[in-house]
Design a protein around this motif. Structure first.
Motif, PDB file in Angstrom:
ATOM      1  N   LEU A  92       0.812  -1.218   0.000  1.00 26.68           N
ATOM      2  CA  LEU A  92       0.000   0.000   0.000  1.00 26.68           C
ATOM      3  C   LEU A  92       0.845   1.267   0.000  1.00 26.68           C
ATOM      4  N   ASP A  93       2.132   1.154   0.352  1.00 25.65           N
ATOM      5  CA  ASP A  93       3.029   2.301   0.481  1.00 25.65           C
ATOM      6  C   ASP A  93       2.457   3.329   1.453  1.00 25.65           C
ATOM      7  N   GLU A  94       1.913   2.847   2.542  1.00 25.66           N
ATOM      8  CA  GLU A  94       1.396   3.720   3.598  1.00 25.66           C
ATOM      9  C   GLU A  94       2.003   3.300   4.933  1.00 25.66           C
ATOM     10  N   SER A  95       2.149   4.264   5.819  1.00 29.42           N
ATOM     11  CA  SER A  95       2.716   4.008   7.139  1.00 29.42           C
ATOM     12  C   SER A  95       1.847   3.030   7.917  1.00 29.42           C
ATOM     13  N   ILE A  96       2.502   2.120   8.631  1.00 29.27           N
ATOM     14  CA  ILE A  96       1.743   1.193   9.471  1.00 29.27           C
ATOM     15  C   ILE A  96       1.070   1.925  10.627  1.00 29.27           C
ATOM     16  N   VAL A  97       1.533   3.125  10.937  1.00 30.37           N
ATOM     17  CA  VAL A  97       0.863   3.934  11.962  1.00 30.37           C
ATOM     18  C   VAL A  97      -0.439   4.498  11.408  1.00 30.37           C
ATOM     19  N   SER A  98      -0.377   5.110  10.217  1.00 24.55           N
ATOM     20  CA  SER A  98      -1.596   5.684   9.647  1.00 24.55           C
ATOM     21  C   SER A  98      -2.625   4.604   9.331  1.00 24.55           C
ATOM     22  N   LEU A  99      -2.162   3.402   9.039  1.00 23.95           N
ATOM     23  CA  LEU A  99      -3.071   2.285   8.776  1.00 23.95           C
ATOM     24  C   LEU A  99      -3.606   1.648  10.061  1.00 23.95           C
ATOM     25  N   LYS A 100      -3.094   2.100  11.208  1.00 20.04           N
ATOM     26  CA  LYS A 100      -3.491   1.591  12.524  1.00 20.04           C
ATOM     27  C   LYS A 100      -3.090   0.135  12.743  1.00 20.04           C
ATOM     28  N   PHE A 101      -1.984  -0.252  12.125  1.00 16.48           N
ATOM     29  CA  PHE A 101      -1.468  -1.598  12.327  1.00 16.48           C
ATOM     30  C   PHE A 101      -0.666  -1.714  13.626  1.00 16.48           C
ATOM     31  N   VAL A 102      -0.312  -0.587  14.222  1.00 13.63           N
ATOM     32  CA  VAL A 102       0.409  -0.603  15.502  1.00 13.63           C
ATOM     33  C   VAL A 102      -0.624  -0.562  16.621  1.00 13.63           C
ATOM     34  N   SER A 103      -0.707  -1.617  17.411  1.00 10.41           N
ATOM     35  CA  SER A 103      -1.722  -1.652  18.461  1.00 10.41           C
ATOM     36  C   SER A 103      -1.194  -1.180  19.805  1.00 10.41           C
ATOM     37  N   SER A 104       0.111  -1.333  20.056  1.00 10.98           N
ATOM     38  CA  SER A 104       0.660  -0.812  21.302  1.00 10.98           C
ATOM     39  C   SER A 104       2.165  -0.638  21.183  1.00 10.98           C
ATOM     40  N   VAL A 105       2.676   0.348  21.929  1.00 12.52           N
ATOM     41  CA  VAL A 105       4.111   0.632  22.005  1.00 12.52           C
ATOM     42  C   VAL A 105       4.440   0.898  23.468  1.00 12.52           C
ATOM     43  N   ALA A 106       5.444   0.209  23.969  1.00  8.66           N
ATOM     44  CA  ALA A 106       5.887   0.444  25.338  1.00  8.66           C
ATOM     45  C   ALA A 106       7.387   0.229  25.402  1.00  8.66           C
ATOM     46  N   VAL A 107       8.039   0.979  26.280  1.00 12.97           N
ATOM     47  CA  VAL A 107       9.477   0.830  26.493  1.00 12.97           C
ATOM     48  C   VAL A 107       9.717   0.758  27.991  1.00 12.97           C
ATOM     49  N   SER A 108      10.371  -0.305  28.429  1.00 18.29           N
ATOM     50  CA  SER A 108      10.642  -0.458  29.853  1.00 18.29           C
ATOM     51  C   SER A 108      11.591   0.625  30.313  1.00 18.29           C
ATOM     52  N   ALA A 109      11.337   1.169  31.504  1.00 14.36           N
ATOM     53  CA  ALA A 109      12.236   2.180  32.063  1.00 14.36           C
ATOM     54  C   ALA A 109      13.617   1.592  32.242  1.00 14.36           C
ATOM     55  N   GLU A 110      14.646   2.410  32.054  1.00  9.28           N
ATOM     56  CA  GLU A 110      16.018   1.925  32.133  1.00  9.28           C
ATOM     57  C   GLU A 110      16.314   1.317  33.506  1.00  9.28           C
ATOM     58  N   ASP A 111      17.032   0.197  33.468  1.00 12.21           N
ATOM     59  CA  ASP A 111      17.465  -0.405  34.728  1.00 12.21           C
ATOM     60  C   ASP A 111      18.837   0.169  35.103  1.00 12.21           C
TER      61      ASP A 111
END
Length: 248
Positions: free
Chosen positions: A34-53
């Motif tokens: 589709l040549d479209e961003s996976i964000v604009s297509l809503k293919f990203v359901s969640s993003v998380a990054v663990s706090a630095e240890d």
């Protein structure tokens, strides 16, 4: 930015700033067809990054979803692999888990990307080659469709066919569509400088005045097809996950 960054599905504390940066990086990852961003297509359901240890490690956890359970595994693999690369390129992220959910090949794809096994290694005995040529074919379509996005408005503004055939990229007003076209051409190794022709064939050869009508028809057909498929995928995804208007 309304990202899903409060906590990861595994319950780890989340570094909101890094999660936002990862989300922005994922916006550069495209559905190859589709040549479209996976964000604009809503293919990203969640993003998380663990706090630095104490060791300074921060691990990103990204979950992706697709419109159907049986979306093509080669396309799915490319998106998961590209999402992994984009996530790992974010400064401060030392590790990443990119998980494709609810897909018939999820287990194989997730494991193959995590192991950096490539498409052939992931589907050993089934895949005959890697996906470089597939990616290039879709990029060629994106370049063709991009020419329609740029050229049609110029014709509407009164540009003659001769002027359009003679136009170079440097003669065009700057716009997101022009920048997007240049970027796709560079990815294919096609000329994309100010002195290079706006309208080119798949091999980079400038389109002649005689060939202009057919080229524009092909470009428009390609663009309309890609955009229609994009809307179809959005509808399938919204129905599958009961996504309300405006909700990611």
């Amino acid at each position: 930015m309304n990202t899903s960054t409060e906590s990861s599905p595994s319950g780890r504390r989340t570094d909101r700033g890094l999660a936002d940066q990862v989300y922005a990086a994922l916006d550069t990852v495209r559905d190859p067809e589709l040549d479209e961003s996976i964000v604009s297509l809503k293919f990203v359901s969640s993003v998380a990054v663990s706090a630095e240890d104490r060791s300074g490690n921060a691990v990103a956890e990204v979950h992706l979803r697709l419109p159907t359970y049986f979306c093509a595994p080669n396309f799915a693999f490319l998106m998961v692999a590209d999402a992994y690369d984009a996530t790992m390129a974010v400064p401060g992220v030392s590790g990443a888990s990119v998980v494709l959910d609810d897909h018939f090949a999820s287990s194989a794809i997730n494991g193959g990307v995590a192991a950096q096994a490539g498409f052939q290694g992931t589907f050993e005995g089934e895949a005959e080659n890697e996906l470089d040529e597939l990616r290039a074919n879709f990029l060629r379509k994106a370049v063709l469709a991009g020419q329609d996005r740029v050229a049609r408005p110029l014709l509407s503004q009164g540009w003659t066919p001769q002027r359009l055939a003679d136009a170079t990229l440097g003669q065009l007003p700057d716009s997101p569509d022009v920048r997007r076209l240049r970027h796709r051409r560079r990815l294919l190794g096609l000329p994309a400088g100010d002195q290079d022709a706006l309208l080119v064939e798949a091999d980079g050869t400038p389109v002649s005045l005689a060939g202009l009508p057919l080229h524009l028809r092909r470009a428009r057909t390609t663009r309309v097809g890609m955009e229609a498929n994009g809307e179809y995928c959005r509808g399938l995804l919204a129905d599958r996950y009961n996504l309300a208007e405006g909700r990611r």
